[in-house]
Design an enzyme around this catalytic site. Structure first.
Site, PDB file in Angstrom:
ATOM      1  N   GLY A 151       5.049  -1.347   2.119  1.00 20.37           N
ATOM      2  CA  GLY A 151       4.252  -0.132   1.980  1.00 20.37           C
ATOM      3  C   GLY A 151       5.106   1.129   1.923  1.00 20.37           C
ATOM      4  N   HIS A 188       0.814  -1.214   0.000  1.00 18.44           N
ATOM      5  CA  HIS A 188       0.000   0.000   0.000  1.00 18.44           C
ATOM      6  C   HIS A 188       0.852   1.270   0.000  1.00 18.44           C
ATOM      7  CE1 HIS A 188       0.803   0.786   4.304  1.00 18.44           C
ATOM      8  NE2 HIS A 188       0.770  -0.526   4.427  1.00 18.44           N
ATOM      9  N   ASP A 189       0.334   2.305  -0.646  1.00 22.69           N
ATOM     10  CA  ASP A 189       0.938   3.634  -0.682  1.00 22.69           C
ATOM     11  C   ASP A 189       2.278   3.683  -1.410  1.00 22.69           C
ATOM     12  OD1 ASP A 189      -0.905   5.384   1.177  1.00 22.69           O
ATOM     13  OD2 ASP A 189      -0.626   3.485   2.213  1.00 22.69           O
TER      14      ASP A 189
END
Length: 250
Positions: free
Chosen positions: A139, A121-122
């Site tokens: 992430g 994520h991100d």
């Protein structure tokens, strides 16, 4: 009109370009937008919020836009989602998780994700990047253009991998990796990606500047502060200036 196999499930605010092909046993769920020429083969899952550009290919078992793997994350909460550019290839079993903070996970154009690779994520990814089988990004990573990450290699969360860097198979990075450097082992920059630089069309003068930067950072037993002082002696060289900026922001 998009071609959708009768066994697939389309649920929510899903927008497909007219020539998108969705194969058998796929699930498109949530707010999903998929651009022209994209082919989704079989047993793929795309969750919203996901926006995908043109001519992407999803091989069987691909999962895009799933919730972050964070034990404290509520999978039902709304997030900034996932934004994917054009002409990316996701081979079997690839997983890419949506962002959970203020910005979406972003993947640009012309990237190749081999089997069972993972993007956390991100993460923000540039263009022409290759992740070999089993490569994993934690992430909040930043991966610049032309990076190659070898099979079974892992990038720790919040790491920045500079343009043209190469992380060898079964290696890993827990620290930022400067542009065009090669990582072997864990966070060991052992050499320069000379072949990659030549293939990119880089001039011999720029390659020599990068050789000098590499020796200054990794071969002369200086602290980071001491190495920066030496690099600043050639700050008028655009290549050296690039590395100074990279190190200072690391």
């Amino acid at each position: 009109m998009a071609t959708i196999h009768p066994t697939s499930i389309i649920e929510g605010n899903v927008e497909l370009a007219d020539d998108v092909v969705v194969g058998p046993f796929c699930t498109l769920q949530g707010t999903v937008k998929i651009g022209a020429g994209t082919k989704i083969m079989a047993n793929c899952h795309v969750f919203g919020q996901t926006c995908m550009g043109e001519a992407n290919v999803l091989w069987p078992g691909t999962v895009l836009g799933g919730p972050p793997q964070d034990i404290n994350f509520d999978p039902d909460q709304e997030t900034p989602g996932l934004v994917i550019g054009d002409r990316n290839i996701f081979r079997e079993g690839v997983t890419v998780h949506r962002g959970k903070t203020e910005e979406p996970t972003r993947i640009a154009d012309d990237n190749y994700f081999m089997t069972n690779s993972h993007v956390g994520h991100d993460t923000i990814m540039g263009n022409n990047i290759q992740l070999a089988t089993g490569a994993m990004l934690g992430g909040h990573c930043i991966v610049d253009d032309r990076v190659i990450i070898g099979g079974g290699s892992t990038i720790h969360q919040f790491c920045h991998i500079g343009e043209g860097a190469l992380v060898s198979g079964l290696s890993g990075a827990s620290l930022d990796v400067p542009p065009w450097f090669i990582v072997t082992g864990i966070s060991i920059c052992s050499s320069l990606n000379i072949i990659g630089m030549r293939r990119s069309g880089m001039s011999p003068e720029d390659i020599e500047s990068r050789r000098w930067v590499y020796k200054t950072l990794y071969r002369q037993r200086r602290s980071v502060t001491g190495a920066l002082e030496v690099l600043r002696s050639r700050i008028d060289d655009p290549v050296v200036a690039q590395y100074i900026k990279f190190v200072e922001s690391s």
